[in-house]
Each structure stands twice: as C-alpha cells, then as structure tokens.
Design a protein around this motif. Structure first.
Motif, PDB file in Angstrom:
ATOM      1  N   LYS A  51     -13.132   5.238   5.205  1.00  0.00           N
ATOM      2  CA  LYS A  51     -13.898   4.913   3.996  1.00  0.00           C
ATOM      3  C   LYS A  51     -14.141   3.415   3.807  1.00  0.00           C
ATOM      4  O   LYS A  51     -15.218   3.017   3.368  1.00  0.00           O
ATOM      5  CB  LYS A  51     -13.182   5.480   2.774  1.00  0.00           C
ATOM      6  N   TRP A  52     -13.133   2.588   4.140  1.00  0.00           N
ATOM      7  CA  TRP A  52     -13.255   1.156   3.861  1.00  0.00           C
ATOM      8  C   TRP A  52     -13.178   0.263   5.094  1.00  0.00           C
ATOM      9  O   TRP A  52     -13.253  -0.955   4.970  1.00  0.00           O
ATOM     10  CB  TRP A  52     -12.201   0.708   2.853  1.00  0.00           C
ATOM     11  N   GLY A  53     -12.972   0.825   6.257  1.00  0.00           N
ATOM     12  CA  GLY A  53     -12.895   0.008   7.462  1.00  0.00           C
ATOM     13  C   GLY A  53     -11.623  -0.822   7.545  1.00  0.00           C
ATOM     14  O   GLY A  53     -11.634  -1.935   8.080  1.00  0.00           O
ATOM     15  N   VAL A  54     -10.513  -0.275   7.026  1.00  0.00           N
ATOM     16  CA  VAL A  54      -9.236  -0.979   7.084  1.00  0.00           C
ATOM     17  C   VAL A  54      -8.656  -0.815   8.495  1.00  0.00           C
ATOM     18  O   VAL A  54      -8.317   0.287   8.903  1.00  0.00           O
ATOM     19  CB  VAL A  54      -8.246  -0.444   6.019  1.00  0.00           C
ATOM     20  N   ASP A  55      -8.580  -1.910   9.236  1.00  0.00           N
ATOM     21  CA  ASP A  55      -7.996  -1.891  10.573  1.00  0.00           C
ATOM     22  C   ASP A  55      -6.479  -1.896  10.508  1.00  0.00           C
ATOM     23  O   ASP A  55      -5.815  -1.196  11.258  1.00  0.00           O
ATOM     24  CB  ASP A  55      -8.460  -3.094  11.397  1.00  0.00           C
ATOM     25  N   ARG A  56      -5.931  -2.729   9.625  1.00  0.00           N
ATOM     26  CA  ARG A  56      -4.472  -2.834   9.458  1.00  0.00           C
ATOM     27  C   ARG A  56      -4.161  -2.965   7.977  1.00  0.00           C
ATOM     28  O   ARG A  56      -4.915  -3.572   7.226  1.00  0.00           O
ATOM     29  CB  ARG A  56      -3.925  -4.071  10.180  1.00  0.00           C
ATOM     30  N   ILE A  57      -3.021  -2.413   7.612  1.00  0.00           N
ATOM     31  CA  ILE A  57      -2.549  -2.546   6.231  1.00  0.00           C
ATOM     32  C   ILE A  57      -1.048  -2.801   6.277  1.00  0.00           C
ATOM     33  O   ILE A  57      -0.326  -2.234   7.107  1.00  0.00           O
ATOM     34  CB  ILE A  57      -2.878  -1.303   5.371  1.00  0.00           C
ATOM     35  N   GLY A  58      -0.612  -3.701   5.410  1.00  0.00           N
ATOM     36  CA  GLY A  58       0.810  -4.027   5.343  1.00  0.00           C
ATOM     37  C   GLY A  58       1.192  -4.466   3.944  1.00  0.00           C
ATOM     38  O   GLY A  58       0.333  -4.627   3.079  1.00  0.00           O
ATOM     39  N   PHE A  59       2.474  -4.657   3.739  1.00  0.00           N
ATOM     40  CA  PHE A  59       2.966  -5.102   2.439  1.00  0.00           C
ATOM     41  C   PHE A  59       4.010  -6.190   2.652  1.00  0.00           C
ATOM     42  O   PHE A  59       4.614  -6.300   3.713  1.00  0.00           O
ATOM     43  CB  PHE A  59       3.535  -3.938   1.627  1.00  0.00           C
ATOM     44  N   PHE A  60       4.180  -7.007   1.612  1.00  0.00           N
ATOM     45  CA  PHE A  60       5.135  -8.114   1.690  1.00  0.00           C
ATOM     46  C   PHE A  60       5.700  -8.423   0.320  1.00  0.00           C
ATOM     47  O   PHE A  60       5.284  -7.853  -0.673  1.00  0.00           O
ATOM     48  CB  PHE A  60       4.486  -9.365   2.301  1.00  0.00           C
ATOM     49  N   ASP A  61       6.680  -9.313   0.266  1.00  0.00           N
ATOM     50  CA  ASP A  61       7.371  -9.794  -0.934  1.00  0.00           C
ATOM     51  C   ASP A  61       8.459  -8.850  -1.376  1.00  0.00           C
ATOM     52  O   ASP A  61       9.316  -8.496  -0.593  1.00  0.00           O
ATOM     53  CB  ASP A  61       6.425 -10.072  -2.099  1.00  0.00           C
ATOM     54  N   CYS A  62       8.396  -8.413  -2.623  1.00  0.00           N
ATOM     55  CA  CYS A  62       9.526  -7.727  -3.246  1.00  0.00           C
ATOM     56  C   CYS A  62       9.885  -6.410  -2.568  1.00  0.00           C
ATOM     57  O   CYS A  62      10.990  -5.927  -2.747  1.00  0.00           O
ATOM     58  CB  CYS A  62       9.284  -7.518  -4.732  1.00  0.00           C
ATOM     59  N   TYR A  63       9.016  -5.829  -1.785  1.00  0.00           N
ATOM     60  CA  TYR A  63       9.366  -4.581  -1.108  1.00  0.00           C
ATOM     61  C   TYR A  63      10.144  -4.810   0.175  1.00  0.00           C
ATOM     62  O   TYR A  63      10.795  -3.908   0.667  1.00  0.00           O
ATOM     63  CB  TYR A  63       8.100  -3.775  -0.799  1.00  0.00           C
ATOM     64  N   ILE A  64      10.104  -5.978   0.703  1.00  0.00           N
ATOM     65  CA  ILE A  64      10.727  -6.218   2.000  1.00  0.00           C
ATOM     66  C   ILE A  64      12.235  -6.003   1.955  1.00  0.00           C
ATOM     67  O   ILE A  64      12.806  -5.383   2.833  1.00  0.00           O
ATOM     68  CB  ILE A  64      10.380  -7.628   2.506  1.00  0.00           C
ATOM     69  N   CYS A  96       7.283  -5.576 -10.771  1.00  0.00           N
ATOM     70  CA  CYS A  96       6.900  -6.109  -9.469  1.00  0.00           C
ATOM     71  C   CYS A  96       5.645  -5.391  -8.965  1.00  0.00           C
ATOM     72  O   CYS A  96       5.620  -4.173  -8.868  1.00  0.00           O
ATOM     73  CB  CYS A  96       8.060  -5.908  -8.491  1.00  0.00           C
ATOM     74  N   GLU A  97       4.628  -6.159  -8.681  1.00  0.00           N
ATOM     75  CA  GLU A  97       3.443  -5.584  -8.051  1.00  0.00           C
ATOM     76  C   GLU A  97       3.692  -5.462  -6.563  1.00  0.00           C
ATOM     77  O   GLU A  97       4.416  -6.262  -5.975  1.00  0.00           O
ATOM     78  CB  GLU A  97       2.229  -6.492  -8.255  1.00  0.00           C
ATOM     79  N   LEU A  98       3.071  -4.485  -5.971  1.00  0.00           N
ATOM     80  CA  LEU A  98       3.124  -4.356  -4.531  1.00  0.00           C
ATOM     81  C   LEU A  98       2.057  -5.266  -3.949  1.00  0.00           C
ATOM     82  O   LEU A  98       0.892  -5.181  -4.329  1.00  0.00           O
ATOM     83  CB  LEU A  98       2.863  -2.901  -4.128  1.00  0.00           C
ATOM     84  N   ASN A  99       2.435  -6.153  -3.062  1.00  0.00           N
ATOM     85  CA  ASN A  99       1.498  -7.065  -2.423  1.00  0.00           C
ATOM     86  C   ASN A  99       1.037  -6.452  -1.109  1.00  0.00           C
ATOM     87  O   ASN A  99       1.842  -6.246  -0.208  1.00  0.00           O
ATOM     88  CB  ASN A  99       2.161  -8.417  -2.170  1.00  0.00           C
ATOM     89  N   ILE A 100      -0.252  -6.153  -1.047  1.00  0.00           N
ATOM     90  CA  ILE A 100      -0.857  -5.497   0.109  1.00  0.00           C
ATOM     91  C   ILE A 100      -1.735  -6.505   0.840  1.00  0.00           C
ATOM     92  O   ILE A 100      -2.497  -7.245   0.219  1.00  0.00           O
ATOM     93  CB  ILE A 100      -1.727  -4.297  -0.328  1.00  0.00           C
ATOM     94  N   LEU A 101      -1.646  -6.476   2.159  1.00  0.00           N
ATOM     95  CA  LEU A 101      -2.497  -7.301   3.012  1.00  0.00           C
ATOM     96  C   LEU A 101      -3.306  -6.348   3.883  1.00  0.00           C
ATOM     97  O   LEU A 101      -2.747  -5.449   4.508  1.00  0.00           O
ATOM     98  CB  LEU A 101      -1.637  -8.218   3.872  1.00  0.00           C
ATOM     99  N   VAL A 102      -4.622  -6.494   3.871  1.00  0.00           N
ATOM    100  CA  VAL A 102      -5.481  -5.633   4.686  1.00  0.00           C
ATOM    101  C   VAL A 102      -6.352  -6.477   5.611  1.00  0.00           C
ATOM    102  O   VAL A 102      -6.832  -7.539   5.232  1.00  0.00           O
ATOM    103  CB  VAL A 102      -6.396  -4.713   3.843  1.00  0.00           C
ATOM    104  N   GLU A 103      -6.502  -5.993   6.829  1.00  0.00           N
ATOM    105  CA  GLU A 103      -7.462  -6.562   7.771  1.00  0.00           C
ATOM    106  C   GLU A 103      -8.605  -5.563   7.857  1.00  0.00           C
ATOM    107  O   GLU A 103      -8.381  -4.373   8.093  1.00  0.00           O
ATOM    108  CB  GLU A 103      -6.819  -6.782   9.129  1.00  0.00           C
TER     109      GLU A 103
END
Length: 94
Positions: free
Chosen positions: A19-32, A40-47
C-alpha cells in the motif's frame, strides 16, 4: 527488544509494502530496552521505495490504529545529521 511489537510489525509488513511502498520498518528509543510507559510514543523509522507526500500522514494514522498506540514516524532523510548514525544504530528493523 519487544517481541510482541516485532511480531506485529512483521505481520503488517506485506500491507505496508504493497500500500505505501515501505521497504523497511523499524523502531527505536523507549522500546529498545523494555522501558515503555503510557506517555511514551513509539518511534518508527521507515525506508520508502517512493515518495508519499500527504499519504505519509495516512500511513502514520493507519499504523497507530493497527498498533493501538501513538507513534512518531520519520524516514532516515528526516533525521538530524548529528543524531542520524546513533538512531540508525539503535533501530530494530523487522
């Protein structure tokens, strides 16, 4: 790492790709380190394979609904240069 979150994101990955062309998705910060708490918001990083324009906000809303939590989402290009390497090193990609 949060195994439930990893499982959820892996389950959603095919939809994110198609649907969105997300090649990679990950999370960082408080969930690690399992330090999640209610404010705490979930910090998502998408390529992405393509620019989304305003659809980027639809992606954010869709993920918030699917994960049932607030998220902050960005791409690697949006990261501040001084923090980029540190954040990429801390990101758990699924």
């Amino acid at each position: 790492m949060n195994p439930d979150l990893i499982h959820q994101l892996r389950r959603l990955k095919p939809q994110l790709e198609s649907k969105w062309g997300v090649d990679r998705i990950g999370f960082f910060d408080c969930y690690i380190d399992h330090h999640h708490h209610a404010d705490c918001e979930l910090n998502i990083l998408v390529e992405l394979s393509k620019p989304l324009g305003w659809e980027f906000f639809a992606l954010k809303e869709w993920l918030e609904n699917k994960l049932a939590m607030r998220i902050d989402i960005c791409t690697p290009n949006a990261l501040k240069p001084a923090l980029k390497e540190e954040i990429l090193d801390q990101t758990t990609f699924v």
